[in-house]
Design a protein around this motif. Structure first.
Motif, short mmCIF file in Angstrom:
data_model
loop_
_atom_site.label_atom_id
_atom_site.label_comp_id
_atom_site.label_asym_id
_atom_site.label_seq_id
_atom_site.Cartn_x
_atom_site.Cartn_y
_atom_site.Cartn_z
N GLU A 8 0.80 -1.24 0.00
CA GLU A 8 0.00 0.00 0.00
C GLU A 8 0.83 1.29 0.00
OE1 GLU A 8 -3.88 0.02 2.07
OE2 GLU A 8 -3.42 -2.04 2.63
N GLU A 9 2.12 1.15 -0.28
CA GLU A 9 2.96 2.34 -0.40
C GLU A 9 2.86 2.80 -1.85
OE1 GLU A 9 6.88 2.29 2.13
OE2 GLU A 9 7.25 1.62 0.08
N SER A 166 -8.24 0.73 -0.20
CA SER A 166 -6.94 1.11 0.37
C SER A 166 -6.95 2.59 0.70
CB SER A 166 -5.79 0.80 -0.60
OG SER A 166 -4.58 1.27 -0.03
N LYS A 168 -5.16 4.00 2.82
CA LYS A 168 -3.76 4.44 2.95
C LYS A 168 -3.23 4.93 1.58
CE LYS A 168 0.56 2.52 4.55
NZ LYS A 168 1.28 1.29 4.80
N GLN A 171 -4.85 8.26 0.56
CA GLN A 171 -4.33 9.46 1.22
C GLN A 171 -3.00 9.91 0.63
OE1 GLN A 171 -4.66 7.97 5.18
NE2 GLN A 171 -6.68 8.92 5.51
N GLN A 172 -2.18 8.92 0.25
CA GLN A 172 -0.87 9.28 -0.34
C GLN A 172 -1.07 9.97 -1.69
OE1 GLN A 172 2.08 5.82 0.17
NE2 GLN A 172 0.17 5.06 1.02
#
Ligand SMILES: C[S@@+](CC[C@H](N)C(=O)[O-])C[C@H]1O[C@@H](n2cnc3c(N)ncnc32)[C@H](O)[C@@H]1O
Length: 352
Positions: A8-9, A166, A168, A171-172
């Motif tokens: 999830e990066e 996702s 996460k 948000q990125q």
């Protein structure tokens, strides 16, 4: 260079900057165990002594070297990137193959080979399969460079899509806080060059695990490398939501048949066990406004690939992902993301 990454990066979408790829990215590809093992096995199983081989997009020459080591009689190697091509020449010479190869520093469309070949090897796949524009490139190469009895490696590939949850990753993307190999890969510059204003109108490289799936994956597009593959298409898919979650976008990945018994599937998500690909990761096609969904809901997707009205690079391509979220017969939400800037499109249509 060791590239560490986590599930999830969100990473910079490398397939959108082919003409800017540097040694760092080639090193990442060369260290990618999933990719390298599959290609080595396939080349060793397909190349026969006396074959004339073309390595289209040779980069640092590793696939061409494996073909020569497997007994290829002669190798042609093409790459548009002159700096990287010098590394391929070094590699072929160090391997003892001086005189057994010829390199062409140009885009393949502009190359004429002295003879037709028995095998075209290429690795010009993106994490959506066709996001490095392989369809027109390999259609042209097949037509002009391959003998009638010749083979393509890969021999087929398909794209899979699945809706994911996702928050996460969302948000990125929203904060444009994304990871990159080095400072040359700059998101603001890429958005500007593509004339894409919202970061949600672009895809990213992200590992997305099965835990984030809201539904079962589906095949979105198949390619047979037979000269008839589609480069522009509209695909309609309906996904049945199976778990509660917040729908934030789609995961894309590909499964390529490199040779009869060698399949390269990048959809895995176990980073430690190397079922993930360091260089491709997965494709994340985000939506701007996440939607809470529950089992029984349906996500209807219209997935489109096309070329922009004004093409400023041989690799400029567009994807659009839009659709509705249905609960029973009601539309509870919709999404529409496109890599073609609406403002540019509107100004072009008003000018005419
Ligand atoms: C993903 S890299 C693979 C490099 C190498 N074959 C490997 O497997 O490590 C693709 C390479 O193809 C080159 N390339 C892509 N499309 C091309 C084209 N149409 N003509 C010439 N080079 C191309 C890029 O510059 C890049 O070096």
């Amino acid at each position: 260079m060791i590239c560490q990454y986590e599930v999830e990066e969100v990473w910079f979408p490398l397939s959108e900057t082919i003409l800017e790829w540097d040694e760092d990215f080639h090193e990442l590809m060369l260290g990618d165990k999933l990719r390298m093992a599959a290609y080595k096995k396939a080349i060793e199983s397909v190349v026969q002594p006396e074959m004339i081989v073309l390595d289209l997009g040779t980069g640092t020459g590793i696939l061409g070297l494996w073909a020569l080591e497997a007994g290829a009689k002669y190798l042609y190697a093409i790459d548009v990137n002159s700096k990287i091509l010098t590394l391929a020449i070094q590699r072929f010479n160090q391997g003892g193959f001086y005189g057994r190869y010829e390199v062409f520093n140009a885009i393949s469309y502009e190359v004429n080979l002295p003879q037709r070949v028995d095998l075209i090897i290429s690795e010009i796949l993106g994490n959506l399969a066709d996001n490095e524009d392989f369809v027109p490139i390999l259609t042209d190469a097949r037509q002009r460079f391959l003998k009638k009895s010749g083979r393509m490696l890969p021999s087929s590939v398909y794209t899979q899509l699945v809706p994911v949850s996702s928050v996460k990753a969302h948000q990125q993307v929203k904060s444009k806080n994304i990871k990159r190999l080095n400072t040359k890969y700059n998101l603001e510059r890429l958005l500007q060059r593509l004339a894409v204003e919202s970061p949600f109108n672009l895809y990213y490289d992200v590992i997305l695990s099965q835990q984030s799936y809201l539904s079962k994956p589906q095949i979105a597009q198949e390619f047979q490398m037979d000269g008839n593959d589609q480069q522009v298409y509209n695909v309609i898919l309906t996904f049945n939501v199976e778990v509660d979650g917040i729908f934030t976008g789609f995961k894309g990945s590909f499964v390529a048949t490199l040779a009869d018994s060698v399949v390269l599937d990048i959809s895995g998500s176990d980073i430690a066990a190397h079922t993930t690909s360091d260089c491709w990761k997965h494709c994340y096609l985000p939506i701007e406004n996440p939607v809470e969904v529950k089992p029984g809901d349906q996500i209807q997707l219209l997935y489109t690939r096309f070329y922009p009205t004004h093409r400023n690079s041989p690799f400029r391509q567009c994807y659009k992902w839009s659709g509705n979220i249905m609960r029973g017969s009601s539309i509870i939400s919709y999404f529409e993301q496109s890599m073609e800037s609406r403002e540019i499109f509107q100004s072009l249509t008003t000018d005419n």
